[in-house]
Scaffold this active site. Structure first.
Site, PDB file in Angstrom:
ATOM      1  CB  SER A  58      -0.965  -0.024   1.191  1.00 42.68           C
ATOM      2  OG  SER A  58      -1.970   0.944   1.047  1.00 42.68           O
ATOM      3  CG  ASP A 256      -6.479  -3.276  -3.804  1.00 41.02           C
ATOM      4  OD1 ASP A 256      -7.454  -2.788  -3.191  1.00 41.02           O
ATOM      5  OD2 ASP A 256      -5.383  -2.691  -3.905  1.00 41.02           O
ATOM      6  CG  HIS A 313      -4.904  -2.825  -0.336  1.00 37.28           C
ATOM      7  ND1 HIS A 313      -4.506  -2.081  -1.425  1.00 37.28           N
ATOM      8  CD2 HIS A 313      -4.397  -2.198   0.763  1.00 37.28           C
ATOM      9  CE1 HIS A 313      -3.795  -1.036  -0.998  1.00 37.28           C
ATOM     10  NE2 HIS A 313      -3.710  -1.088   0.308  1.00 37.28           N
TER      11      HIS A 313
END
Length: 353
Positions: A58, A256, A313
């Site tokens: 991320s 994601d 994610h």
């Protein structure tokens, strides 16, 4: 393996200087992380000569490359070999504007709403206005229409997973895989983690304490980060690392919608072209066991892109076996397994449509 909470003010980490919480940014974070590593290696010198890799997911698409770049250019005595970043934020406009196409292609948005993202107000503009807490009427209309269609019962970090409906009635989503056993995904794991890490006996066991906050939370309640840093492109940093001989793996959990693979591979492909890297391994499926683990493409001898099939994610959350297979291959410096390397099973005849 070291797990680093970064910057101070997240998790159980804290700063004795309260003014730090109002001035945190990428530059300070990289500097603090390098200071930590240098102190750690001083305390544990037996690890100094080992190969060192940095990974993260991320917003670690910012943290990891910048720390690695600082290690290289500061001449720190750390034997850095490579970095791996998953579903990373690399280029603000490309990454966020890919969300509209991803959501539309997975059936979460109507054709009309997708057209509005392309013609009236794109996702990067909506994100930018959201950070400023000031929406234009047009962007507000587009954002509201998308939210209405997507609804409240979809996990944006994995559009195929159920959402946690209750702290009391915890649920598990069972994904059946042809791997001799079932993999269970607890979609209420965030609620359970919050409860677990706020137990006093757990904090004692971790030698952790809460400073300046009453509870452990997934998002910091005290830290005010410089959000303008989100718009700093990471491709120049990755370029510098690759030119310095640092291997780079960029991977994407393919379920994601927050930082979709559709944007990430555009950034990676553009980076390869900018560096003049030839494709040394054409785009193909890679395997974990007898099943497709995802798809991969390699540029030169330093840049790899890969997807993890069925992953969210934070890929190891929903696909731990495929994630560790990917990382093991990267650490070993070997291509990910192909179909020719797995045990062949008798083919089933499937009628073509």
């Amino acid at each position: 393996m070291l797990y680093l909470e970064s910057p101070a003010g997240v998790g159980f980490s804290y700063s004795d200087d309260q003014s730090f919480y109002t001035s945190a940014n990428d530059v300070i974070t990289a500097s603090d992380n390098l200071a930590f590593l240098e102190k750690w290696f001083e305390k544990y010198p037996q690890y100094k000569n080992r190969d060192f890799y940095i990974t993260g997911e991320s917003y670690a698409g910012h943290y990891v490359p910048q720390l690695a770049n600082l290690i290289v250019h500061s001449k720190a005595k750390i034997n850095l070999k490579g970095i791996a970043i998953g579903n990373p934020l690399l280029d603000f406009n490309t990454d966020f504007n890919s969300r509209g196409e991803y959501l539309w292609s997975h059936g979460l948005l109507s054709d009309d709403t997708y057209d509005m993202f392309n013609s009236k107000c794109n996702y990067s503009t909506i994100r930018r206005q959201g950070q400023a807490r000031s929406y234009t009427p047009t962007c507000s209309l587009v954002a509201n229409q998308a939210s209405k269609e997507i609804g409240r019962f979809v996990n944006a970090y994995d559009v195929t997973l159920d959402v946690c409906l209750s702290n009391v009635f915890s649920q598990s989503l069972v994904l059946e895989q042809v791997q001799d056993e079932e993999t269970k995904i607890d979609v209420c794991v965030e609620d359970e983690t919050i409860e677990y890490l706020n137990r006093k006996d757990v904090q004692t066991a971790l030698n952790a304490r809460l400073v300046g906050v009453n509870n452990w939370t997934p998002c910091s309640e005290v830290l005010s980060y410089d959000m303008d840093n989100l718009e700093v492109p990471m491709t120049p940093v990755l370029t510098s690392l690759i030119k310095s001989g640092i291997r780079v793996l960029v991977y994407s959990g393919d379920q994601d919608s927050v930082l979709p693979l559709t944007g990430t591979r555009v950034v990676v492909n553009g980076l390869a072209k900018q560096l003049g890297l030839n494709v040394t391994l054409p785009y193909r499926a890679w395997f974990n066991g007898n099943q497709v683990g995802g798809w991969t493409q390699v540029y030169g001898d330093a840049l790899t892109f890969a997807t993890i099939r069925g992953a969210s994610h934070e890929a190891p959350f929903s696909q731990p076996e495929r994630s560790i297979a990917l990382l093991r291959g990267f650490l070993a410096g070997k291509p990910l397994p192909s179909a020719n390397e797995i045990a062949q099973k008798p083919e089933r005849v499937i009628p073509h449509l």
